[in-house]
Design an enzyme around this catalytic site. Structure first.
Site, PDB file in Angstrom:
ATOM      1  N   ASP A  58     -51.993  77.276 -37.774  1.00  0.00           N
ATOM      2  CA  ASP A  58     -51.390  77.319 -36.441  1.00  0.00           C
ATOM      3  C   ASP A  58     -51.909  78.530 -35.673  1.00  0.00           C
ATOM      4  O   ASP A  58     -51.657  79.668 -36.069  1.00  0.00           O
ATOM      5  CB  ASP A  58     -49.858  77.405 -36.610  1.00  0.00           C
ATOM      6  CG  ASP A  58     -49.097  77.373 -35.291  1.00  0.00           C
ATOM      7  OD1 ASP A  58     -49.719  77.190 -34.236  1.00  0.00           O
ATOM      8  OD2 ASP A  58     -47.857  77.528 -35.345  1.00  0.00           O
TER       9      ASP A  58
ATOM     10  N   ASP B 125     -42.273  74.787 -31.116  1.00  0.00           N
ATOM     11  CA  ASP B 125     -42.169  76.223 -31.375  1.00  0.00           C
ATOM     12  C   ASP B 125     -40.862  76.788 -30.842  1.00  0.00           C
ATOM     13  O   ASP B 125     -40.656  76.882 -29.629  1.00  0.00           O
ATOM     14  CB  ASP B 125     -43.353  76.952 -30.723  1.00  0.00           C
ATOM     15  CG  ASP B 125     -44.649  76.699 -31.469  1.00  0.00           C
ATOM     16  OD1 ASP B 125     -44.709  77.004 -32.665  1.00  0.00           O
ATOM     17  OD2 ASP B 125     -45.597  76.179 -30.846  1.00  0.00           O
TER      18      ASP B 125
ATOM     19  N   MET C 250     -38.644  80.085 -30.542  1.00  0.00           N
ATOM     20  CA  MET C 250     -38.789  81.551 -30.612  1.00  0.00           C
ATOM     21  C   MET C 250     -37.513  82.196 -30.087  1.00  0.00           C
ATOM     22  O   MET C 250     -36.943  81.719 -29.099  1.00  0.00           O
ATOM     23  CB  MET C 250     -39.970  82.007 -29.754  1.00  0.00           C
ATOM     24  CG  MET C 250     -41.286  81.346 -30.124  1.00  0.00           C
ATOM     25  SD  MET C 250     -42.659  82.048 -29.188  1.00  0.00           S
ATOM     26  CE  MET C 250     -43.958  80.886 -29.604  1.00  0.00           C
TER      27      MET C 250
ATOM     28  N   HIS D   3     -45.572  69.359 -32.848  1.00  0.00           N
ATOM     29  CA  HIS D   3     -45.216  70.721 -33.273  1.00  0.00           C
ATOM     30  C   HIS D   3     -44.347  71.368 -32.193  1.00  0.00           C
ATOM     31  O   HIS D   3     -44.709  71.394 -31.014  1.00  0.00           O
ATOM     32  CB  HIS D   3     -46.495  71.521 -33.491  1.00  0.00           C
ATOM     33  CG  HIS D   3     -46.277  72.886 -34.082  1.00  0.00           C
ATOM     34  ND1 HIS D   3     -46.055  73.094 -35.420  1.00  0.00           N
ATOM     35  CD2 HIS D   3     -46.246  74.117 -33.508  1.00  0.00           C
ATOM     36  CE1 HIS D   3     -45.905  74.393 -35.652  1.00  0.00           C
ATOM     37  NE2 HIS D   3     -46.010  75.037 -34.506  1.00  0.00           N
TER      38      HIS D   3
ATOM     39  N   MET E  36     -50.460  81.263 -40.336  1.00  0.00           N
ATOM     40  CA  MET E  36     -50.661  81.616 -38.924  1.00  0.00           C
ATOM     41  C   MET E  36     -52.062  82.190 -38.736  1.00  0.00           C
ATOM     42  O   MET E  36     -52.461  83.113 -39.459  1.00  0.00           O
ATOM     43  CB  MET E  36     -49.642  82.671 -38.466  1.00  0.00           C
ATOM     44  CG  MET E  36     -48.197  82.221 -38.349  1.00  0.00           C
ATOM     45  SD  MET E  36     -47.887  80.864 -37.189  1.00  0.00           S
ATOM     46  CE  MET E  36     -48.612  81.462 -35.655  1.00  0.00           C
TER      47      MET E  36
ATOM     48  N   HIS F 224     -41.122  74.673 -35.903  1.00  0.00           N
ATOM     49  CA  HIS F 224     -41.531  75.991 -36.407  1.00  0.00           C
ATOM     50  C   HIS F 224     -40.569  77.020 -35.816  1.00  0.00           C
ATOM     51  O   HIS F 224     -40.624  77.310 -34.621  1.00  0.00           O
ATOM     52  CB  HIS F 224     -42.986  76.219 -35.946  1.00  0.00           C
ATOM     53  CG  HIS F 224     -43.565  77.549 -36.272  1.00  0.00           C
ATOM     54  ND1 HIS F 224     -44.720  78.017 -35.659  1.00  0.00           N
ATOM     55  CD2 HIS F 224     -43.191  78.512 -37.153  1.00  0.00           C
ATOM     56  CE1 HIS F 224     -45.020  79.209 -36.137  1.00  0.00           C
ATOM     57  NE2 HIS F 224     -44.106  79.549 -37.042  1.00  0.00           N
TER      58      HIS F 224
HETATM   59  C1  DX5 Z   1     -47.743  80.589 -31.630  1.00  0.00           C
HETATM   60  C2  DX5 Z   1     -47.229  79.202 -31.937  1.00  0.00           C
HETATM   61  C3  DX5 Z   1     -48.278  78.169 -31.876  1.00  0.00           C
HETATM   62  C4  DX5 Z   1     -48.912  77.997 -30.522  1.00  0.00           C
HETATM   63  C5  DX5 Z   1     -50.302  77.533 -30.747  1.00  0.00           C
HETATM   64  O1  DX5 Z   1     -46.738  81.502 -31.880  1.00  0.00           O
HETATM   65  O2  DX5 Z   1     -46.651  79.159 -33.239  1.00  0.00           O
HETATM   66  O3  DX5 Z   1     -47.794  76.929 -32.369  1.00  0.00           O
HETATM   67  O4  DX5 Z   1     -48.251  77.078 -29.702  1.00  0.00           O
HETATM   68  O5  DX5 Z   1     -50.972  77.522 -29.532  1.00  0.00           O
HETATM   69  P1  DX5 Z   1     -52.559  77.460 -29.449  1.00  0.00           P
HETATM   70  O6  DX5 Z   1     -52.999  76.226 -30.177  1.00  0.00           O
HETATM   71  O7  DX5 Z   1     -52.815  77.414 -27.990  1.00  0.00           O
HETATM   72  O8  DX5 Z   1     -53.082  78.700 -30.121  1.00  0.00           O
HETATM   73 ZN    ZN Z   2     -46.167  77.142 -34.109  1.00  0.00          ZN
END
Ligand code: DX5
Ligand code: ZN
Length: 221
Positions: free
Chosen positions: A171, A38, A40, A36, A137, A69
């Protein structure tokens, strides 16, 4: 109903970015099904992480599918570029431009749609035939290491009660302690960042999460 197989997707946000290739290899050896990633933009979410060059570099080293994501305001503009960079499945947010789903599929990717904790699931129903995965989420997006929000689980049960038989990913805050309730609600893809990378034994943690998820998968639906 048939729910697809359990998949564990460690979030690289909690990996060591200086040793990213080594952490990818190690977490794959530990049993990760998907990786996965991320993305941002510092705009849709209050944090800035990685983008296209790192996805491309990950694709060159990864042996498992990249589950990317994108927490960005303008996914239509970037969909094709992320698929070309190596996203096997690319998930945009329903709060941004859900029409990005079509751009992702047109580029040859599998299209995911993410739903924030405060966003209702109802508007997703009419989009189900345009997507390959729904991501629910269970924290406010932006940062790893936050606490799991069990109040989002009825959205997953709703999806399954509508008869949706595709992948449902959860997630945020997933660990060996929280995964069972998410699986019981009908989730089958589990992102875990701090839950895996913060553990002493990644393989044992992934195996224990998989075992619990398989035992509880769909018991509430
Ligand atoms: C949060 C991300 C997640 C995050 C999850 O915005 O989308 O993918 O990395 O991290 P944990 O598992 O530590 O909550
Ligand atoms: Zn994520």
């Amino acid at each position: 109903m048939t729910i697809p197989s359990v998949k564990i997707a460690p979030s690289l946000l909690s990996a060591d970015f200086v040793r990213l290739a080594q952490d990818v290899a190690a977490v794959e050896d530990a049993g990760a099904d998907w990786l996965h990633v991320d993305v941002m933009d510092g705009h849709f979410v209050p944090n800035l992480t990685i983008g296209l060059p790192v996805v491309k570099a990950l694709k060159a080293t990864a042996r498992r599918p990249l589950d990317v994501h994108i927490m960005i305001s303008n996914p239509v503009e970037y969909a094709e570029r992320y698929v070309e960079a190596g996203a096997d499945i690319l998930t945009c947010h329903v709060e941004t431009e859900p029409e990005a789903l079509d751009a992702i599929r047109a580029a040859g990717g599998r299209a995911g749609l993410a739903v924030n904790p405060e966003t209702p699931i109802d508007p997703v129903r009419e989009l189900l035939d345009r997507l390959d995965m729904v991501l629910v989420m269970s924290v406010h997006p932006g940062f790893g290491g936050q606490s799991f929000m069990p109040e989002v689980l009825p959205k997953i049960e709703q999806l399954r009660n509508w008869g949706y038989e595709g992948d449902v990913e959860i997630d945020g805050g997933i660990s060996p302690k929280t995964i069972g309730d998410a699986a019981a609600a009908g989730a089958n893809v589990f992102v875990s960042g701090s839950g895996v990378f913060g553990a002493d034994d990644w393989a044992a943690t992934i195996a224990s999460m998989r075992r619990t998820a398989e035992q509880r998968l769909g018991v509430n639906v």
